[in-house]
Design a protein around this motif. Structure first.
Motif, mmCIF file in Angstrom:
data_model
loop_
_atom_site.group_PDB
_atom_site.id
_atom_site.type_symbol
_atom_site.label_atom_id
_atom_site.label_comp_id
_atom_site.label_asym_id
_atom_site.label_seq_id
_atom_site.Cartn_x
_atom_site.Cartn_y
_atom_site.Cartn_z
ATOM 1 N N ALA A 144 -13.591 21.812 87.134
ATOM 2 C CA ALA A 144 -12.894 20.631 86.633
ATOM 3 C C ALA A 144 -12.627 20.747 85.136
ATOM 4 O O ALA A 144 -11.568 20.325 84.649
ATOM 5 N N CYS A 145 -13.569 21.335 84.408
ATOM 6 C CA CYS A 145 -13.386 21.521 82.962
ATOM 7 C C CYS A 145 -12.227 22.459 82.662
ATOM 8 O O CYS A 145 -11.569 22.337 81.624
ATOM 9 N N ALA A 146 -11.971 23.386 83.560
ATOM 10 C CA ALA A 146 -10.819 24.285 83.386
ATOM 11 C C ALA A 146 -9.527 23.594 83.809
ATOM 12 O O ALA A 146 -8.482 23.751 83.169
ATOM 13 N N LEU A 147 -9.593 22.784 84.866
ATOM 14 C CA LEU A 147 -8.391 22.138 85.394
ATOM 15 C C LEU A 147 -7.842 21.070 84.465
ATOM 16 O O LEU A 147 -6.632 20.818 84.457
ATOM 17 N N VAL A 148 -8.705 20.435 83.685
ATOM 18 C CA VAL A 148 -8.262 19.312 82.861
ATOM 19 C C VAL A 148 -7.214 19.745 81.836
ATOM 20 O O VAL A 148 -6.399 18.934 81.380
ATOM 21 N N ALA A 149 -7.206 21.025 81.487
ATOM 22 C CA ALA A 149 -6.216 21.533 80.531
ATOM 23 C C ALA A 149 -4.870 21.818 81.189
ATOM 24 O O ALA A 149 -3.918 22.187 80.507
ATOM 25 N N ARG A 150 -4.801 21.653 82.509
ATOM 26 C CA ARG A 150 -3.581 21.933 83.280
ATOM 27 C C ARG A 150 -3.035 23.338 82.972
ATOM 28 O O ARG A 150 -1.884 23.489 82.560
ATOM 29 N N PRO A 151 -3.843 24.378 83.185
ATOM 30 C CA PRO A 151 -3.380 25.729 82.868
ATOM 31 C C PRO A 151 -2.279 26.194 83.811
ATOM 32 O O PRO A 151 -2.255 25.826 84.991
ATOM 33 N N ARG A 152 -1.371 26.991 83.297
ATOM 34 C CA ARG A 152 -0.339 27.594 84.138
ATOM 35 C C ARG A 152 -0.932 28.727 84.966
ATOM 36 O O ARG A 152 -0.467 29.028 86.064
ATOM 37 N N LEU A 153 -1.972 29.384 84.418
ATOM 38 C CA LEU A 153 -2.653 30.482 85.095
ATOM 39 C C LEU A 153 -4.136 30.189 85.100
ATOM 40 O O LEU A 153 -4.727 29.909 84.052
ATOM 41 N N LEU A 154 -4.755 30.233 86.279
ATOM 42 C CA LEU A 154 -6.186 29.964 86.404
ATOM 43 C C LEU A 154 -6.883 31.197 86.964
ATOM 44 O O LEU A 154 -6.554 31.671 88.054
ATOM 45 N N ILE A 155 -7.844 31.710 86.202
ATOM 46 C CA ILE A 155 -8.606 32.890 86.580
ATOM 47 C C ILE A 155 -9.983 32.439 87.051
ATOM 48 O O ILE A 155 -10.712 31.766 86.315
ATOM 49 N N LEU A 156 -10.353 32.800 88.276
ATOM 50 C CA LEU A 156 -11.604 32.336 88.873
ATOM 51 C C LEU A 156 -12.442 33.536 89.310
ATOM 52 O O LEU A 156 -12.046 34.290 90.201
ATOM 53 N N ASP A 157 -13.597 33.701 88.689
ATOM 54 C CA ASP A 157 -14.464 34.842 88.979
ATOM 55 C C ASP A 157 -15.513 34.435 90.019
ATOM 56 O O ASP A 157 -16.488 33.758 89.703
ATOM 57 N N GLU A 158 -15.261 34.818 91.264
ATOM 58 C CA GLU A 158 -16.150 34.542 92.390
ATOM 59 C C GLU A 158 -16.580 33.061 92.432
ATOM 60 O O GLU A 158 -17.773 32.742 92.400
ATOM 61 N N PRO A 159 -15.614 32.141 92.521
ATOM 62 C CA PRO A 159 -15.941 30.709 92.470
ATOM 63 C C PRO A 159 -16.684 30.180 93.679
ATOM 64 O O PRO A 159 -17.246 29.082 93.623
ATOM 65 N N THR A 160 -16.693 30.915 94.789
ATOM 66 C CA THR A 160 -17.327 30.399 96.005
ATOM 67 C C THR A 160 -18.717 30.971 96.248
ATOM 68 O O THR A 160 -19.331 30.668 97.273
ATOM 69 N N VAL A 161 -19.237 31.766 95.318
ATOM 70 C CA VAL A 161 -20.577 32.341 95.494
ATOM 71 C C VAL A 161 -21.612 31.220 95.563
ATOM 72 O O VAL A 161 -21.628 30.310 94.743
ATOM 73 N N GLY A 162 -22.452 31.274 96.570
ATOM 74 C CA GLY A 162 -23.527 30.303 96.714
ATOM 75 C C GLY A 162 -23.130 28.992 97.362
ATOM 76 O O GLY A 162 -23.980 28.114 97.531
ATOM 77 N N LEU A 163 -21.854 28.851 97.737
ATOM 78 C CA LEU A 163 -21.416 27.607 98.380
ATOM 79 C C LEU A 163 -21.520 27.740 99.897
ATOM 80 O O LEU A 163 -21.336 28.819 100.446
ATOM 81 N N ASP A 164 -21.795 26.606 100.557
ATOM 82 C CA ASP A 164 -21.861 26.639 102.016
ATOM 83 C C ASP A 164 -20.440 26.714 102.575
ATOM 84 O O ASP A 164 -19.455 26.474 101.860
ATOM 85 N N PRO A 165 -20.282 27.059 103.850
ATOM 86 C CA PRO A 165 -18.947 27.253 104.434
ATOM 87 C C PRO A 165 -18.024 26.048 104.300
ATOM 88 O O PRO A 165 -16.823 26.202 104.090
ATOM 89 N N VAL A 166 -18.586 24.831 104.403
ATOM 90 C CA VAL A 166 -17.746 23.628 104.298
ATOM 91 C C VAL A 166 -17.178 23.498 102.887
ATOM 92 O O VAL A 166 -15.986 23.244 102.699
ATOM 93 N N LEU A 167 -18.024 23.691 101.882
ATOM 94 C CA LEU A 167 -17.567 23.601 100.497
ATOM 95 C C LEU A 167 -16.563 24.703 100.175
ATOM 96 O O LEU A 167 -15.589 24.476 99.443
ATOM 97 N N ARG A 168 -16.801 25.895 100.698
ATOM 98 C CA ARG A 168 -15.854 26.993 100.470
ATOM 99 C C ARG A 168 -14.488 26.640 101.034
ATOM 100 O O ARG A 168 -13.458 26.849 100.381
ATOM 101 N N ALA A 169 -14.470 26.090 102.242
ATOM 102 C CA ALA A 169 -13.202 25.725 102.867
ATOM 103 C C ALA A 169 -12.486 24.647 102.059
ATOM 104 O O ALA A 169 -11.265 24.708 101.853
ATOM 105 N N GLU A 170 -13.241 23.657 101.568
ATOM 106 C CA GLU A 170 -12.640 22.588 100.760
ATOM 107 C C GLU A 170 -12.055 23.138 99.468
ATOM 108 O O GLU A 170 -10.972 22.733 99.032
ATOM 109 N N LEU A 171 -12.774 24.072 98.861
ATOM 110 C CA LEU A 171 -12.307 24.631 97.594
ATOM 111 C C LEU A 171 -11.020 25.426 97.792
ATOM 112 O O LEU A 171 -10.078 25.314 96.985
ATOM 113 N N TRP A 172 -10.940 26.192 98.873
ATOM 114 C CA TRP A 172 -9.720 26.950 99.133
ATOM 115 C C TRP A 172 -8.547 26.024 99.438
ATOM 116 O O TRP A 172 -7.395 26.329 99.080
#
Length: 249
Positions: A144-172
């Motif tokens: 959310a701290c990255a999204l608030v700047a409304r970037p044109r390009l968002l780089i995400l380094d393994e954002p789903t590590v440690g998340l359960d399957p439901v949270l991973r699906a929601e994030l995607w």
């Protein structure tokens, strides 16, 4: 059909540290408004490449152009968001305070902060201290701290590590909505099943770009609908090619 402009263009990209080659002659493009997956086993160079794209990793040789400018150019600071594996938030501040603090650096409003918090599904926890959140929720505060700047390009380094399957699906699902709205996302992962969520894939191994292709092309080239098995097939073929390559005298 008009082709999308490239958000990232790399040509002959080399990165070395302490005389050790980390990235070896990468050539690729990342199209705007799409999700590109950066996939490969641990130690393949994914994080180094992402750091180079955001301008915090020195390039040894080659070119790397981001949103039409050399990587690391000052004007890109407002247009490129970067979420590392380690969440970059203040645990003693609330979710809302964290997002508003980072948003203030980009002249974001209170409404912008609320929208970013809603985008990661933390509206009900906005007043809660980050330290009191679960691991998955804590990671989403960083996003959310990255999204608030409304970037044109968002780089995400393994954002789903440690998340359960439901949270991973929601994030995607949220990533897909962002891409549909015009944001370009480059998402690294070592979980091959996540490749199916991407429009394009960059396959890295030992600092080499094995291929840039779509999930469907990966399945066809690797002769398996199981994308992990398909990737392993490509890796084995690349290893055989290296073994069979004549050694220079």
């Amino acid at each position: 059909m008009t082709s999308r402009p490239a958000a990232i263009e790399a040509s002959g990209l080399y990165v070395s540290r302490a005389r050790t080659a980390i990235l070896c002659g990468l050539d690729f493009t990342v199209d705007s408004g799409r999700i590109t997956g950066l996939l490969g086993p641990s130690g393949s160079g994914k994080t180094t490449l992402m750091r180079a794209i955001v301008g915090v990793q020195r390039i040894t040789r080659g070119t790397l152009v981001v949103l039409g400018l050399p990587a690391g150019s000052s004007p890109l600071r407002a247009d490129v968001g970067y979420v590392t594996q380690g969440a970059s938030v203040y645990p003693d501040l609330s979710v809302e305070a964290n997002v508003r603090y980072f948003g203030a650096m980009h002249s974001a409003t209170t409404a912008d902060a609320a929208e970013a918090i809603a985008a990661v599904g933390l509206e009900s926890l906005a007043r809660q201290k980050a330290a009191d959140l679960s691991g998955g929720q804590f990671s989403r505060v960083s996003l959310a701290c990255a999204l608030v700047a409304r970037p044109r390009l968002l780089i995400l380094d393994e954002p789903t590590v440690g998340l359960d399957p439901v949270l991973r699906a929601e994030l995607w699902e949220r990533f897909a909505a962002m891409a549909a709205a015009g944001t370009t996302l480059l998402v690294s992962s070592h979980v091959m099943e996540e490749a199916s969520h991407c429009s394009s894939l960059l396959l890295l191994r030992d600092g080499l770009l094995l291929a840039q292709l779509t999930p469907a092309e990966l399945a066809e080239r690797g002769r398996s609908a199981d994308l992990e098995r398909a990737f392993l097939t490509i890796i084995k073929a690349a290893d055989r090619g290296q073994e069979e390559r004549p050694v220079a005298p």
